[in-house]
Design an enzyme around this catalytic site. Sequence first.
Site, PDB file in Angstrom:
ATOM      1  N   SER A  55       0.804  -1.222   0.000  1.00  0.00           N
ATOM      2  CA  SER A  55       0.000   0.000   0.000  1.00  0.00           C
ATOM      3  C   SER A  55       0.839   1.274   0.000  1.00  0.00           C
ATOM      4  O   SER A  55       0.375   2.324  -0.457  1.00  0.00           O
ATOM      5  CB  SER A  55      -0.934   0.002   1.213  1.00  0.00           C
ATOM      6  N   GLY A  93      -2.035  -4.231   1.132  1.00  0.00           N
ATOM      7  CA  GLY A  93      -2.154  -5.455   1.919  1.00  0.00           C
ATOM      8  C   GLY A  93      -1.186  -6.549   1.537  1.00  0.00           C
ATOM      9  O   GLY A  93      -1.175  -7.619   2.166  1.00  0.00           O
ATOM     10  N   ASN A 121       3.993  -5.348   5.922  1.00  0.00           N
ATOM     11  CA  ASN A 121       2.811  -6.077   6.397  1.00  0.00           C
ATOM     12  C   ASN A 121       3.192  -7.363   7.119  1.00  0.00           C
ATOM     13  O   ASN A 121       2.476  -7.793   8.022  1.00  0.00           O
ATOM     14  CB  ASN A 121       1.878  -6.386   5.224  1.00  0.00           C
ATOM     15  N   ASP A 204      -4.228   6.808  10.290  1.00  0.00           N
ATOM     16  CA  ASP A 204      -3.863   5.456  10.726  1.00  0.00           C
ATOM     17  C   ASP A 204      -2.433   5.381  11.243  1.00  0.00           C
ATOM     18  O   ASP A 204      -2.009   4.388  11.830  1.00  0.00           O
ATOM     19  CB  ASP A 204      -4.074   4.437   9.605  1.00  0.00           C
ATOM     20  N   HIS A 207       0.343   5.197   6.813  1.00  0.00           N
ATOM     21  CA  HIS A 207       0.480   5.595   5.414  1.00  0.00           C
ATOM     22  C   HIS A 207       0.740   7.095   5.285  1.00  0.00           C
ATOM     23  O   HIS A 207       0.028   7.898   5.894  1.00  0.00           O
ATOM     24  CB  HIS A 207      -0.778   5.202   4.636  1.00  0.00           C
TER      25      HIS A 207
END
Length: 228
Positions: A55, A93, A121, A204, A207
């Site tokens: 991402s 993801g 991730n 979040d 990002h």
Amino acid sequence: MNRSPLLFLYLIAVSFLVSCSGEKKEDATSKPDSVATTAKKPAAKKKTIVFFGNSLTAGYGLDDPSKAFAGLIQKRIDSLGLNYKVINAGVSGETTSGGNSRIDWLLKQPLDVFILELGGNDGLRGIPVSETKKNLQAILDKVHAKYPDAKLVLAGMQIPPNMGQQYASEFRAVYADIAAKNDLTLIPFLLEGVGGEAKLNLPDGIHPTEEGHKIVAENVWEKIQGLL
């Protein structure tokens, strides 16, 4: 009346006309050659840079994905007149395992520079470091086997210490180890200057914002400009 002198003059005139006709024909046939030599040569085919990641590469959370760091690299390349096109192969993801499964499809198209940005991730999910390392190496091996002349770049990642200090330390070391083993270009920490900075990240906390991506693009450009 004696016709011999007239006949002689007639033959000379015919010979002269034939000679002139031959010269004109030669000039006509030489013209296309002169035109061909002045024609412009076709533009050289652009080389390909592939950003293969998750991402972060895909530009998650941005209204315009082209404002993610890969798109900003393309704009920098265009501004400098370099003959490269950027392909953003980021998938939100994506883990290193998923990337290892996906890379075969991507390698159906030629590439000249391959920038690998995966592993974040894995770290957030607590996947064993040995598994992450194995998958990253497998991806690089596949790229090198298919395109041995391609230049390889690895974007290093770090994870918060809430996963445990030992795990975070081992995870960080994976990228340096792989870079040394494969003698490739390493971006020590992709999110240098951005990670942990609230104003440069989306709510979040993971990002980057548009401003954050500008800094990430500089981190990347610093390491790849010498390869182009």
